[in-house]
Scaffold this motif. Structure first.
Motif, PDB file in Angstrom:
ATOM      1  N   GLU A   1      19.905  -1.072 -11.786  1.00 29.33           N
ATOM      2  CA  GLU A   1      18.911  -1.175 -12.856  1.00 29.33           C
ATOM      3  C   GLU A   1      18.377   0.188 -13.293  1.00 29.33           C
ATOM      4  N   SER A   2      18.834   1.236 -12.667  1.00 29.63           N
ATOM      5  CA  SER A   2      18.300   2.564 -12.921  1.00 29.63           C
ATOM      6  C   SER A   2      18.525   3.011 -14.370  1.00 29.63           C
ATOM      7  N   ASN A   3      17.454   3.551 -14.968  1.00 28.95           N
ATOM      8  CA  ASN A   3      17.523   4.160 -16.290  1.00 28.95           C
ATOM      9  C   ASN A   3      16.277   5.028 -16.435  1.00 28.95           C
ATOM     10  N   PRO A   4      16.346   6.282 -15.988  1.00 35.38           N
ATOM     11  CA  PRO A   4      15.168   7.146 -16.013  1.00 35.38           C
ATOM     12  C   PRO A   4      14.549   7.300 -17.408  1.00 35.38           C
ATOM     13  N   ASP A   5      15.376   7.261 -18.454  1.00 32.97           N
ATOM     14  CA  ASP A   5      14.844   7.378 -19.814  1.00 32.97           C
ATOM     15  C   ASP A   5      13.930   6.212 -20.166  1.00 32.97           C
ATOM     16  N   GLU A   6      14.128   5.076 -19.497  1.00 33.39           N
ATOM     17  CA  GLU A   6      13.290   3.903 -19.728  1.00 33.39           C
ATOM     18  C   GLU A   6      12.276   3.712 -18.592  1.00 33.39           C
ATOM     19  N   GLY A   7      12.143   4.727 -17.726  1.00 32.20           N
ATOM     20  CA  GLY A   7      11.142   4.674 -16.680  1.00 32.20           C
ATOM     21  C   GLY A   7      11.547   3.889 -15.448  1.00 32.20           C
ATOM     22  N   ARG A   8      12.853   3.644 -15.273  1.00 30.99           N
ATOM     23  CA  ARG A   8      13.337   2.923 -14.085  1.00 30.99           C
ATOM     24  C   ARG A   8      14.146   3.909 -13.236  1.00 30.99           C
ATOM     25  N   LEU A   9      13.631   4.198 -12.057  1.00 34.01           N
ATOM     26  CA  LEU A   9      14.209   5.226 -11.187  1.00 34.01           C
ATOM     27  C   LEU A   9      14.819   4.589  -9.943  1.00 34.01           C
ATOM     28  N   SER A  10      16.092   4.876  -9.696  1.00 34.21           N
ATOM     29  CA  SER A  10      16.774   4.347  -8.523  1.00 34.21           C
ATOM     30  C   SER A  10      16.151   4.905  -7.248  1.00 34.21           C
ATOM     31  N   VAL A  11      15.980   4.021  -6.260  1.00 33.84           N
ATOM     32  CA  VAL A  11      15.424   4.459  -4.979  1.00 33.84           C
ATOM     33  C   VAL A  11      16.383   5.396  -4.244  1.00 33.84           C
ATOM     34  N   LYS A  12      17.604   5.541  -4.746  1.00 33.84           N
ATOM     35  CA  LYS A  12      18.577   6.426  -4.108  1.00 33.84           C
ATOM     36  C   LYS A  12      18.512   7.860  -4.635  1.00 33.84           C
ATOM     37  N   THR A  13      17.703   8.104  -5.673  1.00 37.73           N
ATOM     38  CA  THR A  13      17.578   9.466  -6.197  1.00 37.73           C
ATOM     39  C   THR A  13      16.731  10.305  -5.248  1.00 37.73           C
TER      40      THR A  13
ATOM     41  N   LEU B   1      14.189  12.194  -5.886  1.00 42.81           N
ATOM     42  CA  LEU B   1      12.764  12.051  -6.187  1.00 42.81           C
ATOM     43  C   LEU B   1      12.209  10.768  -5.578  1.00 42.81           C
ATOM     44  N   ALA B   2      12.881   9.655  -5.798  1.00 43.70           N
ATOM     45  CA  ALA B   2      12.404   8.381  -5.260  1.00 43.70           C
ATOM     46  C   ALA B   2      12.478   8.364  -3.740  1.00 43.70           C
ATOM     47  N   SER B   3      13.513   8.953  -3.177  1.00 38.78           N
ATOM     48  CA  SER B   3      13.638   8.992  -1.713  1.00 38.78           C
ATOM     49  C   SER B   3      12.455   9.717  -1.080  1.00 38.78           C
ATOM     50  N   GLY B   4      12.010  10.797  -1.717  1.00 36.02           N
ATOM     51  CA  GLY B   4      10.859  11.532  -1.211  1.00 36.02           C
ATOM     52  C   GLY B   4       9.564  10.760  -1.372  1.00 36.02           C
TER      53      GLY B   4
ATOM     54  N   THR C   1       0.839  -1.196   0.000  1.00 30.64           N
ATOM     55  CA  THR C   1       0.000   0.000   0.000  1.00 30.64           C
ATOM     56  C   THR C   1       0.876   1.249   0.000  1.00 30.64           C
ATOM     57  N   GLU C   2       2.188   1.052   0.079  1.00 25.01           N
ATOM     58  CA  GLU C   2       3.144   2.159   0.091  1.00 25.01           C
ATOM     59  C   GLU C   2       4.124   2.018  -1.076  1.00 25.01           C
ATOM     60  N   ALA C   3       4.684   3.142  -1.505  1.00 20.48           N
ATOM     61  CA  ALA C   3       5.697   3.134  -2.556  1.00 20.48           C
ATOM     62  C   ALA C   3       6.995   2.565  -1.982  1.00 20.48           C
ATOM     63  N   ARG C   4       7.411   1.457  -2.526  1.00 17.88           N
ATOM     64  CA  ARG C   4       8.642   0.764  -2.124  1.00 17.88           C
ATOM     65  C   ARG C   4       9.361   0.286  -3.375  1.00 17.88           C
ATOM     66  N   ILE C   5      10.573  -0.212  -3.210  1.00 17.17           N
ATOM     67  CA  ILE C   5      11.309  -0.750  -4.342  1.00 17.17           C
ATOM     68  C   ILE C   5      10.466  -1.839  -5.005  1.00 17.17           C
ATOM     69  N   GLY C   6      10.402  -1.798  -6.320  1.00 24.01           N
ATOM     70  CA  GLY C   6       9.600  -2.744  -7.078  1.00 24.01           C
ATOM     71  C   GLY C   6       8.245  -2.194  -7.491  1.00 24.01           C
ATOM     72  N   ALA C   7       7.847  -1.070  -6.909  1.00 24.05           N
ATOM     73  CA  ALA C   7       6.550  -0.470  -7.242  1.00 24.05           C
ATOM     74  C   ALA C   7       6.642   0.304  -8.555  1.00 24.05           C
ATOM     75  N   THR C   8       5.529   0.331  -9.267  1.00 23.62           N
ATOM     76  CA  THR C   8       5.401   1.212 -10.424  1.00 23.62           C
ATOM     77  C   THR C   8       4.466   2.334  -9.986  1.00 23.62           C
ATOM     78  N   VAL C   9       4.940   3.557 -10.117  1.00 25.13           N
ATOM     79  CA  VAL C   9       4.210   4.721  -9.621  1.00 25.13           C
ATOM     80  C   VAL C   9       3.982   5.733 -10.732  1.00 25.13           C
TER      81      VAL C   9
END
Length: 157
Positions: A111-123, A125-128, A83-91
């Motif tokens: 696996e991060s590649n923002p151009d392909e819609g994969r965002l690292s949880v360490k960025t 934006l994802a951290s927030g 129910t929360e945004a976590r690694i593996g979620a599509t948001v």
């Protein structure tokens, strides 16, 4: 303590296959080095020197992959609160300043590649975003400004 690497099962299997291929190359290089060594003077033997250099590079890649694989947590296997945004979620998030919506899958840094819609949880934006529920708003400090977003849609595929 070693860093944990988060990967999908698919990419974990790709890395395992790459490691297996590198080990085959290592065996071939050992044969080439042995053959080149039998040809005589090693100091002036270009084939021997080239094979040794390639062997060192291959061994380094093997070591790196083995460390990463040993410290990998497969995101498909994680037991997270869905129910929360976590690694593996599509948001799907909406930038509240302009209404633009963007969809990302939250992944580990490998696996991060923002151009392909994969965002690292360490960025930033994802951290927030981590821990937010569908409908929540959150603020992120980006290099040039602070931005407010809304988590519009949350799903796990």
């Amino acid at each position: 303590m070693s860093e944990i690497f988060y990967l999908s099962r698919k990419n974990y299997e790709k890395m395992r296959a790459e490691l297996d291929e590198l080990k085959k190359i290592k065996a071939q290089l050992s044969e080439e080095i042995g053959e080149a060594a039998r040809q005589g003077d090693l100091k002036e033997n270009a084939e021997y020197v080239a094979a040794k250099e390639k062997q060192a590079e291959t061994l380094s890649k093997i070591n790196d992959l083995e460390i990463r694989l040993r410290n990998t947590q497969i995101t498909d296997d994680l037991d997270v609160d869905r129910t929360e945004a976590r690694i593996g979620a599509t948001v799907t998030i909406e930038d509240l300043s302009d209404g633009e919506q963007t969809t990302y899958t939250l992944v580990g840094s490998m696996e991060s590649n923002p151009d392909e819609g994969r965002l690292s949880v360490k960025t930033p934006l994802a951290s927030g975003l981590l821990g937010c529920k569908e409908g929540d708003t959150f603020e992120v400090s980006l290099p040039k400004s602070k931005r407010k977003y809304k988590l519009v849609k949350l799903e796990y595929k």
